[in-house]
Design an enzyme around this catalytic site. Structure first.
Site, PDB file in Angstrom:
ATOM      1  N   TYR A 256     -26.686  18.006  21.086  1.00 38.98           N
ATOM      2  CA  TYR A 256     -25.350  18.527  21.419  1.00 38.98           C
ATOM      3  C   TYR A 256     -25.411  19.210  22.778  1.00 38.98           C
ATOM      4  CZ  TYR A 256     -21.257  21.548  21.594  1.00 38.98           C
ATOM      5  OH  TYR A 256     -20.113  22.176  22.001  1.00 38.98           O
TER       6      TYR A 256
ATOM      7  N   GLU B 239     -17.424  18.702  26.012  1.00 42.85           N
ATOM      8  CA  GLU B 239     -18.288  18.656  24.833  1.00 42.85           C
ATOM      9  C   GLU B 239     -18.843  17.245  24.671  1.00 42.85           C
ATOM     10  OE1 GLU B 239     -17.944  20.849  20.633  1.00 42.85           O
ATOM     11  OE2 GLU B 239     -16.526  19.193  20.833  1.00 42.85           O
TER      12      GLU B 239
END
Length: 386
Positions: free
Chosen positions: A109, A197
């Site tokens: 991530y 993101e």
């Protein structure tokens, strides 16, 4: 403003961020052609909506042939996709992204956001890719690594390498990850993003680092500098009332309650919603009509609020600073005459010429309930519903 995944990848690619090859398709025929153009043996078909959790909802599928890509596109385009972020009502899928298959060795991530508490951008990274970062933050916060960026210096290669080390990367992966993070930061700053993101950020079997998925949100106030990005807006992904409000330059956000709120100033709007909840009610919206609350803005505000069938009463809370309260009162009266308001209306005006405004409202012959304080106004509007 949010954009679709395929658009986010287009923006990122401009700045050298590595993304898998892919093409958007608005029909099964376009999806089939996209797969032929991409070539290869494995494809991924991804429904394009402004929400996470698409895979769990059936919006991300693997295809092992061009024909299978077409079949999946036929099922996805036009479907109502329900995820944990869309709510039970779901969202209609208007297009799909057809992307090349990727040999995934690891899922990570990576995100960039502004931390307002310290007025700095922060790069967040985690080894828990493919999982909702909110869940990771709640259950295993130690797995989220943060690198704060000094505004006067910007992101350095040193910062990027440290993030790569914290993710457990090694060898050539460090070089690829450093280049990726530097490019993502450049894309974030140059496009006036408010959120970037990458989940998951994948390491391939050959050691490459790619954005398998991408989400970017932009600062609405800076869109005038990026007409190309502003053109990516998809109003199908927005609440119709919020779209209508933006056309009238009103700040409106739909909520789940039944007390409609018309306020001038974001801070006052937040305070009004808090007081309504303290009085036992639930606000149905956030609506800021701005400093110049005239007949037109008030009328447009009423029309938008009353278009929500959940609204059972309306509270108007205006502070007369820039604009006088008596002028606001006249605007409310004129607007109310042209609109069929079938729910109770409580008005509280404070500030310049508030007493004159109260007289105008009370003598208007209309069914206004005038309050002198915010607490009284909230109690009255909640009592009307009960």
């Amino acid at each position: 403003m949010n954009i679709h995944e395929y658009q986010a990848k287009e923006v990122l690619a401009r700045y050298g961020v590595a993304v898998p090859a892919g093409k958007v398709a608005f029909s099964p025929e376009e999806a089939e052609q996209a797969a032929r153009d991409l070539g290869g043996d494995i494809f991924v078909v991804k429904a394009q909506i402004h929400a996470g959790g698409r895979g769990k909802g059936g919006g991300v599928k693997l295809a092992k042939s061009v024909g299978e890509v077409r079949e999946l596109a036929e099922k996805m385009i036009g479907m109502n996709l329900v995820t944990h972020q869309t709510g039970p009502e779901g969202k209609e899928v208007h297009c799909v992204l057809v992307a090349e298959g990727v040999d995934i060795a690891r899922e990570l991530y990576l995100g960039i956001v502004l931390d307002r508490s310290v007025s700095k951008l922060v790069v967040m990274a985690s080894t828990e890719g493919g999982v909702e970062i909110e869940k990771v933050a709640e259950e295993t916060p130690e797995k989220i690594h943060k690198e704060y960026i000094e505004p006067a210096v910007g992101l350095s290669a040193y910062n990027a390498r440290r993030i790569a080390f914290k993710l457990g990367l090694e060898g050539a992966q460090i070089k690829h990850a450093t280049k990726f993070i530097m490019a993502l930061y450049k894309a974030f700053v140059n496009s006036d993003a408010s959120l970037a993101e990458i989940n998951p950020l994948v390491v391939t079997g050959s050691g490459e680092v790619l954005a398998l998925d991408a989400k970017i949100g932009f600062d609405d106030n800076a869109l005038y500098r990026h007409p190309d990005i502003a053109a990516m807006r998809d109003i199908h992904e927005e609440d119709p009332l919020e779209v209508k409000a933006s056309e009238h330059h009103l700040n409106y956000i739909k909520l789940d309650g039944n007390v409609g709120c018309m306020v001038n100033g974001a801070g006052l709007a937040m305070g009004t919603m808090d007081i309504i909840k303290l009085a036992g009610g639930q606000p149905a919206n956030f609506l800021d009509v701005g400093g110049g609350a005239n007949v037109e803005t008030v009328r447009n505000g009423f029309e938008i609020i009353l278009s929500d069938p959940n609204v059972k009463a309306v509270l108007v809370n205006i502070f007369g600073g820039i604009v006088r309260c008596d002028r606001v009162a006249k605007g409310i009266i004129e607007a109310a005459k042209s609109i069929d308001i079938k729910v109770p209306l409580v008005v509280r005006l404070a500030g310049t010429n508030a007493e004159e405004a109260a007289v105008l409202l009370n003598e208007s012959g209309m069914n206004f309930d005038v309050a002198t304080s915010l607490q009284e106004a909230a109690q009255k509007v909640v009592a009307k519903i009960k």
